[in-house]
Design an enzyme around this catalytic site. Structure first.
Site, mmCIF file in Angstrom:
data_model
loop_
_atom_site.group_PDB
_atom_site.id
_atom_site.type_symbol
_atom_site.label_atom_id
_atom_site.label_comp_id
_atom_site.label_asym_id
_atom_site.label_seq_id
_atom_site.Cartn_x
_atom_site.Cartn_y
_atom_site.Cartn_z
ATOM 1 N N ASP A 15 -3.437 8.400 3.938
ATOM 2 C CA ASP A 15 -3.715 8.791 2.553
ATOM 3 C C ASP A 15 -3.947 7.503 1.758
ATOM 4 O O ASP A 15 -3.013 6.719 1.546
ATOM 5 C CB ASP A 15 -2.506 9.570 2.018
ATOM 6 C CG ASP A 15 -2.751 10.138 0.628
ATOM 7 O OD1 ASP A 15 -3.590 9.575 -0.102
ATOM 8 O OD2 ASP A 15 -2.094 11.133 0.272
ATOM 9 N N HIS A 16 -5.178 7.325 1.337
ATOM 10 C CA HIS A 16 -5.555 6.058 0.706
ATOM 11 C C HIS A 16 -4.908 5.873 -0.667
ATOM 12 O O HIS A 16 -4.921 4.776 -1.232
ATOM 13 C CB HIS A 16 -7.085 5.989 0.595
ATOM 14 C CG HIS A 16 -7.632 4.595 0.699
ATOM 15 N ND1 HIS A 16 -6.873 3.474 0.457
ATOM 16 C CD2 HIS A 16 -8.861 4.134 1.044
ATOM 17 C CE1 HIS A 16 -7.604 2.396 0.624
ATOM 18 N NE2 HIS A 16 -8.818 2.759 0.990
ATOM 19 N N ARG A 17 -4.320 6.950 -1.220
ATOM 20 C CA ARG A 17 -3.621 6.783 -2.492
ATOM 21 C C ARG A 17 -2.338 5.983 -2.289
ATOM 22 O O ARG A 17 -1.845 5.338 -3.204
ATOM 23 C CB ARG A 17 -3.258 8.159 -3.082
ATOM 24 C CG ARG A 17 -4.463 8.959 -3.519
ATOM 25 C CD ARG A 17 -4.070 10.380 -3.859
ATOM 26 N NE ARG A 17 -3.510 11.093 -2.717
ATOM 27 C CZ ARG A 17 -3.110 12.355 -2.761
ATOM 28 N NH1 ARG A 17 -3.177 13.034 -3.886
ATOM 29 N NH2 ARG A 17 -2.627 12.931 -1.678
#
Ligand code: CAO
Length: 454
Positions: A426-428
């Site tokens: 999850d790039h967040r």
């Protein structure tokens, strides 16, 4: 053939519960442990499974009836094998509160155990809490709450369906899970818009999926082109589909690929298995991977976290889920406290959990609480894939089949056994550089397992 009274099993602390859904009718053939009814207390919904396989002869309950442990729900003409079985004929399999049964998934979706064995929960799906999909933004509920069981409410919340807009087809307009799924499908197909979408969509955009920015789903009469066969998807597939969709849409996921040199590790695994031949426990590559991944998670704790609003929740426990291919669909059993277990114990536990998964005997507790999931297709084949993250986890490791490859050692090409790794994150929460470091460190451990001790 013997006629058997199917009774309400032990339903825990609940005295009386209400029948809210009847899932079979006279003449239906049911399998042992198939769900027959849904009952509801003020706290939870449960499904009542059949203790035997056979044909339903007579229903002894109707919607809204109150039942308790021992109440006869139906009369079954049992299969020949059941009829010959010893006397436990009136003992039904235990039921488990749906609201407590949770979920899984692998590239992954949330699905619970199918109602399938005397020892398993007759569980249905409840996904872990997650914010609603923006496209299905729930409208504010005004006035009375819609009539629906807690599990249906939870299910609707998780896939982002505004219950207030769903028309119930159940008793007294009660909204069923099928109603929620039907609504979600209509929205996705562009046939229906939620009030929130309607409010936001430009005037005149119509029921064409414009609010989602998507083209409507193609409607094709396949029979025009050749013979077809239509089959309803299994309950697990329907539910996991909704969760997969949410996870795929809501998580800005990126996948990093790498290769780990497992030549020495595989040689060690093979020799260990030879030495331990008589123990009955086969050490698997997946067990080594779990051990190596736990060490890597400890070095990079953000991979063992969850997103909660604007905060990241770091977990100081390492429960590893692994995707298991079963006849009922994909299940993800969870190995708890993998950090405290050795490779032999992990192999043994994995074998037991995978067997339980295939036999449909996993309890909800055995499918919940994972902090990270591994999806291994290594025993089957293929090279690299993009696993879908199992929310609320933030990363998943996909493992493909190892192959012998020529690797340059600085002077010459040497044959090495290389394991393809595919890490979706999850790039967040996780930056690309961290993901690359995660794979590099994991590969170093797999290349020289002594590093796990560092
Ligand atoms: N590369 C090469 N061979 C591998 C391998 C790899 N990465 N991983 C396993 N193998 C080999 C094993 O060594 C074994 O060989 P032998 O029988 O000669 O010893 C064989 O493949 C079968 O292994 P397995 O699949 O029985 O055991 P496992 O521990 O690797 O996996 C389990 C267990 C439960 C993960 C597996 O059975 C399974 O269900 N895999 C599918 C998971 C899945 O569907 N994931 C996709 C989810 S996305 O939809």
């Amino acid at each position: 053939m013997a006629l058997i009274d199917i009774q309400v099993p032990d339903i825990g602390d609940f005295d009386e519960v209400t029948v809210i859904e009847i899932l079979v009718k006279p003449g239906d053939t049911v399998k042992a442990d198939q769900s027959l009814l849904t009952v509801e207390s003020d706290k939870a919904s449960m499904e009542i499974p059949s203790s035997h396989g056979g044909v339903v002869k007579e229903l002894r309950v109707k919607l809204d009836d109150k039942v308790k442990q021992g109440s006869i729900v139906l009369v079954l003409e049992a299969d020949a094998s059941a009829a010959a079985a010893p006397a436990a004929e009136t003992v039904a399999a235990p039921a488990a509160p749906v609201a407590q049964a949770a979920a899984i998934a692998a590239p992954v979706a949330l699905v619970s155990a199918p109602a399938s064995s005397a020892s398993s929960a007759a569980a249905v799906v409840v996904a872990t809490p997650a914010p609603a999909m923006p496209a299905h933004e729930p409208t504010a509920v005004t006035g009375q709450l819609p009539h629906a069981s807690p599990s249906v409410r939870k299910f609707a919340r998780e896939i982002g369906v505004p219950l207030a807009e769903v028309k119930g087809s159940g008793l007294k307009g009660r909204i069923t899970q099928d109603d929620v799924q039907g609504f979600a499908k209509s929205v996705m197909a562009g046939d229906v818009r939620t009030q929130a979408q309607a409010a936001k969509a430009p005037a005149g955009s119509g029921g064409d999926g414009a609010a989602l920015g998507l083209l409507p789903w193609p409607k094709v009469d396949f029979a025009k082109f050749g013979p077809i066969e239509r089959k309803e998807m299994s309950r697990i597939k329907k539910i996991s589909g909704a969760n997969l969709l949410r996870n795929a849409i809501m998580i800005p996921a990126v996948t990093n690929h790498d290769d780990a040199d497992i030549t020495d590790l595989e040689a060690f695994r093979v020799s260990t298995n030879k030495e331990n031949e008589k123990s009955g426990v086969k050490v698997t590559m997946l067990a080594f991977l779990i051990k190596a991944i736990v060490a890597t998670l400890k070095k990079y704790p953000e991979f063992n976290s969850s997103l909660d609003g604007d905060a990241i929740v770091y977990k100081n426990y390492w429960h590893i889920g692994f995707a298991a291919d079963t006849p009922n669909g994909l299940m993800v059993p969870v190995i708890r406290d993998a950090d405290k277990k050795g490779v032999l114990q992990l192999s043994q536990e994995m074998g037991e959990l995978a067997k339980k998964a295939r036999d449909g005997k996993l309890s909800s507790a055995e499918m919940t609480g994972a902090t990270f999931t591994i999806s291994s297709l290594g025993g089957i084949g293929g090279k690299y894939f993009l696993p879908i993250i199992n929310a609320p986890e933030v990363a998943i490791m996909g493992v493909s089949k190892s192959t012998m490859e020529p690797v340059w050692d600085g002077k010459q090409f040497v044959p090495r056994l290389m394991l393809p790794l595919s890490l979706s994150y999850d790039h967040r929460v996780i930056d690309g550089a961290a993901a690359a470091r995660f794979n590099v460190y994991l590969s170093q451990i797999l290349g020289d397992f002594r590093r796990v001790l560092l």
